[in-house]
Design a protein around this motif. Structure first.
Motif, PDB file in Angstrom:
ATOM      1  N   ASP A 251       0.832  -1.210   0.000  1.00  0.00           N
ATOM      2  CA  ASP A 251       0.000   0.000   0.000  1.00  0.00           C
ATOM      3  C   ASP A 251       0.865   1.258   0.000  1.00  0.00           C
ATOM      4  N   ARG A 252       1.913   1.254  -0.813  1.00  0.00           N
ATOM      5  CA  ARG A 252       2.831   2.382  -0.803  1.00  0.00           C
ATOM      6  C   ARG A 252       2.788   3.207  -2.079  1.00  0.00           C
ATOM      7  N   THR A 253       1.646   3.220  -2.718  1.00  0.00           N
ATOM      8  CA  THR A 253       1.423   4.155  -3.812  1.00  0.00           C
ATOM      9  C   THR A 253       0.563   5.269  -3.244  1.00  0.00           C
ATOM     10  N   LEU A 254       1.168   6.451  -3.147  1.00  0.00           N
ATOM     11  CA  LEU A 254       0.498   7.578  -2.497  1.00  0.00           C
ATOM     12  C   LEU A 254       0.227   8.686  -3.507  1.00  0.00           C
ATOM     13  N   SER A 255      -0.939   9.272  -3.405  1.00  0.00           N
ATOM     14  CA  SER A 255      -1.239  10.426  -4.252  1.00  0.00           C
ATOM     15  C   SER A 255      -0.483  11.633  -3.699  1.00  0.00           C
ATOM     16  N   PHE A 256      -0.217  12.594  -4.564  1.00  0.00           N
ATOM     17  CA  PHE A 256       0.448  13.812  -4.111  1.00  0.00           C
ATOM     18  C   PHE A 256      -0.392  14.500  -3.038  1.00  0.00           C
ATOM     19  N   GLN A 257      -1.715  14.411  -3.173  1.00  0.00           N
ATOM     20  CA  GLN A 257      -2.613  15.018  -2.180  1.00  0.00           C
ATOM     21  C   GLN A 257      -2.411  14.382  -0.809  1.00  0.00           C
ATOM     22  N   THR A 258      -2.317  13.045  -0.761  1.00  0.00           N
ATOM     23  CA  THR A 258      -2.102  12.340   0.509  1.00  0.00           C
ATOM     24  C   THR A 258      -0.774  12.741   1.115  1.00  0.00           C
ATOM     25  N   ILE A 259       0.266  12.807   0.300  1.00  0.00           N
ATOM     26  CA  ILE A 259       1.590  13.204   0.794  1.00  0.00           C
ATOM     27  C   ILE A 259       1.533  14.618   1.346  1.00  0.00           C
ATOM     28  N   ALA A 260       0.860  15.515   0.632  1.00  0.00           N
ATOM     29  CA  ALA A 260       0.739  16.904   1.086  1.00  0.00           C
ATOM     30  C   ALA A 260       0.056  16.978   2.453  1.00  0.00           C
ATOM     31  N   GLU A 261      -1.014  16.213   2.618  1.00  0.00           N
ATOM     32  CA  GLU A 261      -1.750  16.232   3.882  1.00  0.00           C
ATOM     33  C   GLU A 261      -0.923  15.643   5.017  1.00  0.00           C
ATOM     34  N   GLU A 262      -0.277  14.503   4.774  1.00  0.00           N
ATOM     35  CA  GLU A 262       0.444  13.825   5.845  1.00  0.00           C
ATOM     36  C   GLU A 262       1.763  14.498   6.213  1.00  0.00           C
ATOM     37  N   THR A 263       2.352  15.227   5.274  1.00  0.00           N
ATOM     38  CA  THR A 263       3.616  15.901   5.568  1.00  0.00           C
ATOM     39  C   THR A 263       3.431  17.393   5.825  1.00  0.00           C
ATOM     40  N   GLN A 264       2.198  17.857   5.685  1.00  0.00           N
ATOM     41  CA  GLN A 264       1.863  19.270   5.840  1.00  0.00           C
ATOM     42  C   GLN A 264       2.730  20.126   4.918  1.00  0.00           C
ATOM     43  N   THR A 265       2.829  19.666   3.673  1.00  0.00           N
ATOM     44  CA  THR A 265       3.588  20.349   2.632  1.00  0.00           C
ATOM     45  C   THR A 265       2.597  20.869   1.597  1.00  0.00           C
ATOM     46  N   PRO A 266       2.811  22.077   1.073  1.00  0.00           N
ATOM     47  CA  PRO A 266       1.922  22.555   0.008  1.00  0.00           C
ATOM     48  C   PRO A 266       1.931  21.592  -1.176  1.00  0.00           C
ATOM     49  N   LEU A 267       0.787  21.377  -1.770  1.00  0.00           N
ATOM     50  CA  LEU A 267       0.643  20.432  -2.869  1.00  0.00           C
ATOM     51  C   LEU A 267       1.634  20.707  -3.996  1.00  0.00           C
ATOM     52  N   ALA A 268       1.902  21.975  -4.264  1.00  0.00           N
ATOM     53  CA  ALA A 268       2.821  22.339  -5.346  1.00  0.00           C
ATOM     54  C   ALA A 268       4.267  21.919  -5.062  1.00  0.00           C
ATOM     55  N   GLU A 269       4.591  21.635  -3.803  1.00  0.00           N
ATOM     56  CA  GLU A 269       5.967  21.279  -3.428  1.00  0.00           C
ATOM     57  C   GLU A 269       6.162  19.786  -3.189  1.00  0.00           C
ATOM     58  N   VAL A 270       5.107  18.992  -3.324  1.00  0.00           N
ATOM     59  CA  VAL A 270       5.191  17.554  -3.040  1.00  0.00           C
ATOM     60  C   VAL A 270       6.150  16.852  -3.992  1.00  0.00           C
ATOM     61  N   GLU A 271       6.060  17.154  -5.275  1.00  0.00           N
ATOM     62  CA  GLU A 271       6.944  16.499  -6.246  1.00  0.00           C
ATOM     63  C   GLU A 271       8.410  16.762  -5.895  1.00  0.00           C
ATOM     64  N   HIS A 272       8.725  17.988  -5.557  1.00  0.00           N
ATOM     65  CA  HIS A 272      10.103  18.332  -5.179  1.00  0.00           C
ATOM     66  C   HIS A 272      10.526  17.581  -3.920  1.00  0.00           C
ATOM     67  N   LEU A 273       9.628  17.468  -2.955  1.00  0.00           N
ATOM     68  CA  LEU A 273       9.916  16.738  -1.717  1.00  0.00           C
ATOM     69  C   LEU A 273      10.258  15.279  -2.007  1.00  0.00           C
ATOM     70  N   VAL A 274       9.452  14.634  -2.835  1.00  0.00           N
ATOM     71  CA  VAL A 274       9.677  13.223  -3.166  1.00  0.00           C
ATOM     72  C   VAL A 274      10.970  13.069  -3.965  1.00  0.00           C
ATOM     73  N   MET A 275      11.205  13.965  -4.915  1.00  0.00           N
ATOM     74  CA  MET A 275      12.436  13.906  -5.712  1.00  0.00           C
ATOM     75  C   MET A 275      13.671  14.080  -4.825  1.00  0.00           C
ATOM     76  N   LYS A 276      13.591  14.951  -3.860  1.00  0.00           N
ATOM     77  CA  LYS A 276      14.709  15.173  -2.941  1.00  0.00           C
ATOM     78  C   LYS A 276      14.967  13.912  -2.113  1.00  0.00           C
ATOM     79  N   ALA A 277      13.902  13.304  -1.595  1.00  0.00           N
ATOM     80  CA  ALA A 277      14.050  12.069  -0.812  1.00  0.00           C
ATOM     81  C   ALA A 277      14.623  10.942  -1.671  1.00  0.00           C
ATOM     82  N   LEU A 278      14.197  10.863  -2.932  1.00  0.00           N
ATOM     83  CA  LEU A 278      14.737   9.858  -3.851  1.00  0.00           C
ATOM     84  C   LEU A 278      16.224  10.112  -4.109  1.00  0.00           C
ATOM     85  N   SER A 279      16.600  11.363  -4.342  1.00  0.00           N
ATOM     86  CA  SER A 279      17.990  11.688  -4.658  1.00  0.00           C
ATOM     87  C   SER A 279      18.913  11.462  -3.463  1.00  0.00           C
TER      88      SER A 279
END
Length: 102
Positions: free
Chosen positions: A14-42
């Motif tokens: 169950d580890r496919t998360l929508s950007f909306q879910t990530i934004a809510e759970e990390t309290q990150t603006p939706l527009a910054e979720v992709e950057h957050l995930v890319m940073k964690a991947l890098s």
């Protein structure tokens, strides 16, 4: 850290998360979720892939870390459940169900 925690709490299936879910759970603006995930991947804190058109992240691995007592108890419950499933499968394969014999 909030992203890693959000992923770690989920079952591996169950580890496919929508950007909306990530934004809510990390309290990150939706527009910054992709950057957050890319940073964690890098930084190799997580492994997985991004699906930009669907606005989803599929996480396949999380960097191991020190666990709290509550997290250890949750992991123990997951392992116990997995063990029970494997014991049932073993019985099926061994022929306890009368379907397969060795």
């Amino acid at each position: 850290m909030a992203l890693i925690e959000a992923v770690f709490r989920r079952k591996p299936s169950d580890r496919t998360l929508s950007f909306q879910t990530i934004a809510e759970e990390t309290q990150t603006p939706l527009a910054e979720v992709e950057h957050l995930v890319m940073k964690a991947l890098s930084l190799k804190l997580i492994a997985g892939s991004l699906d930009e058109p669907a606005a989803k992240a599929h996480i396949t691995w999380v960097q191991p870390r020190v666990l709290s007592r509550k997290q250890i108890e949750g992991l123990a419950g997951t392992l116990t459940s997995w063990l029970e499933k494997m014991e049932g499968l073993e019985g099926f394969v061994r022929g306890d169900e009368g379907l397969v014999t060795a």
